[in-house]
Design an enzyme around this catalytic site. Structure first.
Site, PDB file in Angstrom:
ATOM      1  N   GLU A 137       0.834  -1.200   0.000  1.00  0.00           N
ATOM      2  CA  GLU A 137       0.000   0.000   0.000  1.00  0.00           C
ATOM      3  C   GLU A 137       0.867   1.247   0.000  1.00  0.00           C
ATOM      4  O   GLU A 137       1.933   1.277   0.613  1.00  0.00           O
ATOM      5  CB  GLU A 137      -0.939  -0.010   1.203  1.00  0.00           C
ATOM      6  N   ALA A 193     -10.375  -3.964  -1.941  1.00  0.00           N
ATOM      7  CA  ALA A 193     -10.810  -2.776  -1.206  1.00  0.00           C
ATOM      8  C   ALA A 193      -9.705  -2.308  -0.264  1.00  0.00           C
ATOM      9  O   ALA A 193      -8.826  -3.080   0.121  1.00  0.00           O
ATOM     10  CB  ALA A 193     -12.082  -3.082  -0.420  1.00  0.00           C
ATOM     11  N   ASP A 194      -9.793  -1.034   0.085  1.00  0.00           N
ATOM     12  CA  ASP A 194      -8.870  -0.448   1.052  1.00  0.00           C
ATOM     13  C   ASP A 194      -9.668   0.523   1.906  1.00  0.00           C
ATOM     14  O   ASP A 194     -10.286   1.448   1.376  1.00  0.00           O
ATOM     15  CB  ASP A 194      -7.725   0.281   0.338  1.00  0.00           C
ATOM     16  N   THR A 195      -9.699   0.276   3.211  1.00  0.00           N
ATOM     17  CA  THR A 195     -10.469   1.110   4.132  1.00  0.00           C
ATOM     18  C   THR A 195      -9.530   1.914   5.001  1.00  0.00           C
ATOM     19  O   THR A 195      -8.586   1.364   5.582  1.00  0.00           O
ATOM     20  CB  THR A 195     -11.393   0.238   5.008  1.00  0.00           C
ATOM     21  N   GLY A 202     -12.098   2.617  -0.478  1.00  0.00           N
ATOM     22  CA  GLY A 202     -11.920   2.579  -1.923  1.00  0.00           C
ATOM     23  C   GLY A 202     -12.072   1.139  -2.356  1.00  0.00           C
ATOM     24  O   GLY A 202     -11.683   0.222  -1.634  1.00  0.00           O
TER      25      GLY A 202
END
Length: 191
Positions: free
Chosen positions: A36, A70-72, A107
């Protein structure tokens, strides 16, 4: 209708898997090992990291699978609160969130068998109750905050500290399933 989708989930999150299974989606797990990155805005960070995760596992998908990644992230006063690196950082995060609103941004990216990548994001406002230092320390000792953005899990013990949610509950868990369903049905023309 949603049970027609076959998803390759590029995540090891048990919460994301649970949400997909809860609505009847066939899901196979293949976590992404994408590193990330931080981008100029929290929104861009969440979306671009989700896209990166989806694209890194595209060779692992079966011909009929749609890749979902997904990325929270949790944003408080313009700063991203990631997963705490230790108990003290978890305590500091929770002190900030106590009695305050913060924004949860997820996202997401969907990579379709035809090679099309569709991404988006969802934002939810969350307000914490006032937490005493004793409550914060107790909560951190449960271990729940240690692998979660913002140092809390709304679907677990952390639920007792939530005063208000404005937006999508499932987004706070890590997957805005309603928005994802809309894109899946639009892109695959199932409805």
């Amino acid at each position: 209708m949603i049970d027609r989708f076959k998803i390759l989930l590029a995540s090891s999150s048990p919460r994301r898997k649970e949400i997909l299974q809860m609505v009847g989606v066939g899901v196979r797990i293949f976590p992404s090992d994408a590193e990330e990155k931080i981008y100029p805005t929290p929104e861009e960070t969440a979306v671009r990291n989700a896209e990166l995760k989806a694209l890194t596992v595209k060779d692992k998908a079966k011909p009929d699978e749609i890749i979902l990644a997904a990325d929270t992230i949790v944003v408080f006063n313009g700063k991203v609160l990631g997963k705490p690196s230790n108990k003290q950082e978890a305590i500091e995060f929770l002190k900030k969130l106590s009695s305050n609103y913060h924004t949860v941004i997820t996202g997401f990216a969907l990579f379709f068998p035809n090679g099309k990548l569709v991404s988006g994001l969802e934002k939810t406002e969350v307000k914490f109750k006032r937490m005493s230092l004793k409550e914060i320390e107790w909560y951190v000792e449960t271990g729940e905050p240690m692998d979660k953005a913002g140092a809390y899990g709304i679907q677990g013990i952390g639920a007792i500290f939530i005063e208000r949610i404005e937006g999508d509950y499932f987004n706070v868990m890590g997957l805005p399933i309603g928005k994802i369903y809309d894109i899946l049905t639009l892109e695959t023309k199932l409805l």
